[in-house]
Design a protein around this motif. Structure first.
Motif, short mmCIF file in Angstrom:
data_model
loop_
_atom_site.label_atom_id
_atom_site.label_comp_id
_atom_site.label_asym_id
_atom_site.label_seq_id
_atom_site.Cartn_x
_atom_site.Cartn_y
_atom_site.Cartn_z
N ALA B 153 40.34 41.55 18.01
CA ALA B 153 41.51 42.29 17.55
C ALA B 153 41.06 43.38 16.58
O ALA B 153 41.21 44.56 16.85
N ILE B 154 40.48 42.98 15.46
CA ILE B 154 40.11 43.94 14.42
C ILE B 154 38.63 43.83 14.10
O ILE B 154 38.16 42.77 13.69
N GLU B 155 37.92 44.92 14.28
CA GLU B 155 36.50 44.96 13.90
C GLU B 155 36.34 45.76 12.62
O GLU B 155 36.90 46.86 12.49
N LYS B 156 35.59 45.20 11.70
CA LYS B 156 35.23 45.97 10.50
C LYS B 156 33.97 46.74 10.84
O LYS B 156 32.85 46.22 10.73
N GLY B 157 34.18 47.99 11.26
CA GLY B 157 33.06 48.79 11.76
C GLY B 157 32.01 49.04 10.71
O GLY B 157 30.84 49.25 11.03
N PHE B 158 32.40 48.98 9.44
CA PHE B 158 31.46 49.27 8.34
C PHE B 158 30.57 48.06 8.05
O PHE B 158 29.70 48.14 7.20
N GLN B 159 30.77 46.96 8.77
CA GLN B 159 29.91 45.80 8.54
C GLN B 159 28.87 45.57 9.63
O GLN B 159 28.10 44.62 9.57
N ARG B 160 28.87 46.37 10.66
CA ARG B 160 27.76 46.51 11.62
C ARG B 160 27.56 45.36 12.59
O ARG B 160 26.71 45.47 13.48
N GLY B 161 28.28 44.24 12.46
CA GLY B 161 28.09 43.14 13.41
C GLY B 161 28.37 43.58 14.84
O GLY B 161 27.63 43.24 15.76
N GLY B 162 29.45 44.34 15.02
CA GLY B 162 29.82 44.80 16.36
C GLY B 162 28.76 45.70 16.97
O GLY B 162 28.38 45.54 18.13
N ASP B 163 28.24 46.63 16.17
CA ASP B 163 27.23 47.56 16.69
C ASP B 163 25.96 46.80 17.08
O ASP B 163 25.33 47.10 18.09
N ARG B 164 25.61 45.80 16.27
CA ARG B 164 24.40 45.01 16.56
C ARG B 164 24.54 44.27 17.89
O ARG B 164 23.61 44.21 18.69
N ILE B 165 25.75 43.70 18.12
CA ILE B 165 25.95 42.93 19.35
C ILE B 165 26.06 43.86 20.57
O ILE B 165 25.53 43.57 21.64
N ARG B 166 26.72 45.02 20.40
CA ARG B 166 26.78 46.00 21.50
C ARG B 166 25.37 46.45 21.91
O ARG B 166 25.11 46.68 23.09
#
Lengths: 198, 198
Positions: B153-166
């Motif tokens: 639902a909501i990603e905190k883009g400034f915490q980088r977890g999403g970018d790392r997994i992508r």
């Protein structure tokens, strides 16, 4: 409710100590089509009640409550089992004894999400000794709201919590009431409704 | 997803320490009509994936996952945060560090409900540092199943977890990505999609 009773008989597993495992479809893996049929039945049973909110308790109640909310068109609030730093402001709190886990735990609901204007349907997966349900009812009462009714998937009729709460005048609708179960044969006996009941 | 971003801007509250409170509609009180719109969007985004199971984690993920399951027509399994005596037999287990609660906790899924035949969509309410998500992905891998995608639902883009997994090649679809938020002004800035993205 025939569909749920048949599913319990087919996929439920009777264990020692009065434990009925239904984690293949109710409280670990979840059959959402079954939840939808259960929700329709609760909608029918509580059709005359002015329900504007559904209250449940984490974790197993949440799925059932959310599917039911699509039929009642009301928000769901779930009571949380431990104080989280993400809940700020004041909360309604109560202590519940868990026989499953052998301990007391605190249950909280933010004061922002339940109040005197609310007419609450409480939903949960199981009703046995009634401790969790009485805890939720006490939160609703503390908030000055009205308990319009209680919907339960599976009631253990041999543990009396349901009968005790019905005796206080609350409409408790359990979709399957297990009156006895035998861990040796796996046989589960359900309470039959009186003539004239649906 | 515009609808969710607008709701976060309207009802979300920015707190100190990078905390975004959305408990009025997402993870304490739950707006199930909003969940339904979110589910439709995930269904569109993962339309080409052969998903046969949804995996989430208690408690806040369960409501979202159950509403989504009505669109994907698959069962939901939720990972449990503590060993319960009602889970018998073998489980897949992993440790997750919670920054919110400042501790490690064990997460388990019964081996009965996830296996090599499964193509799993993981759903959760929040993605920040990515610890919970990596824990769920590790359970799926241990089971020999395939992670077809991740819906947040909501990603905190400034915490980088999403970018790392992508970066590992997993399709991660966050319906709102918060790139910055200001606790003084309450202003929340969302990541805008590149031209050509939907």
């Amino acid at each position: 409710m025939k569909l749920l009773e048949e599913r319990i008989q087919k996929d439920g597993v009777v264990k020692a100590g009065g434990v009925l495992k239904v984690d293949s479809f109710l409280n670990h893996q979840m059959d959402v089509d079954l939840f939808d049929a259960m929700a329709e039945e609760w909608k029918r049973l509580f059709a005359n009640r002015p329900i504007n909110k559904i209250l449940t308790i984490e974790a197993s109640g949440i799925g059932i409550a959310c599917i039911a909310a699509r039929h009642f068109h009301v928000p769901v609030v779930f009571a949380k089992k431990a104080k989280s730093i993400n809940i700020d402001g004041e909360v309604y709190a109560t202590q519940i004894h868990s026989f499953t886990h052998g301990r007391e735990y605190e249950v909280i609901v933010s004061r922002k999400y339940i109040g005197p204007e609310d007419h609450v349907l409480i939903l949960d997966d199981f009703l046995a000794n009634g401790c969790a349900l009485e805890g939720l009812m006490s939160l609703v009462k503390d908030a000055g709201a009205v308990v319009e009714g209680v919907g339960i998937a599976i009631e253990k009729g041999f543990q009396r919590g349901g009968d005790r709460i019905r005796a206080t005048g609350v409409q408790v609708e359990s979709l399957a009431i297990v009156d006895s179960m035998d861990e040796k044969t796996g046989l589960i006996r359900f309470r039959t409704k009186e003539a004239g009941e649906q």
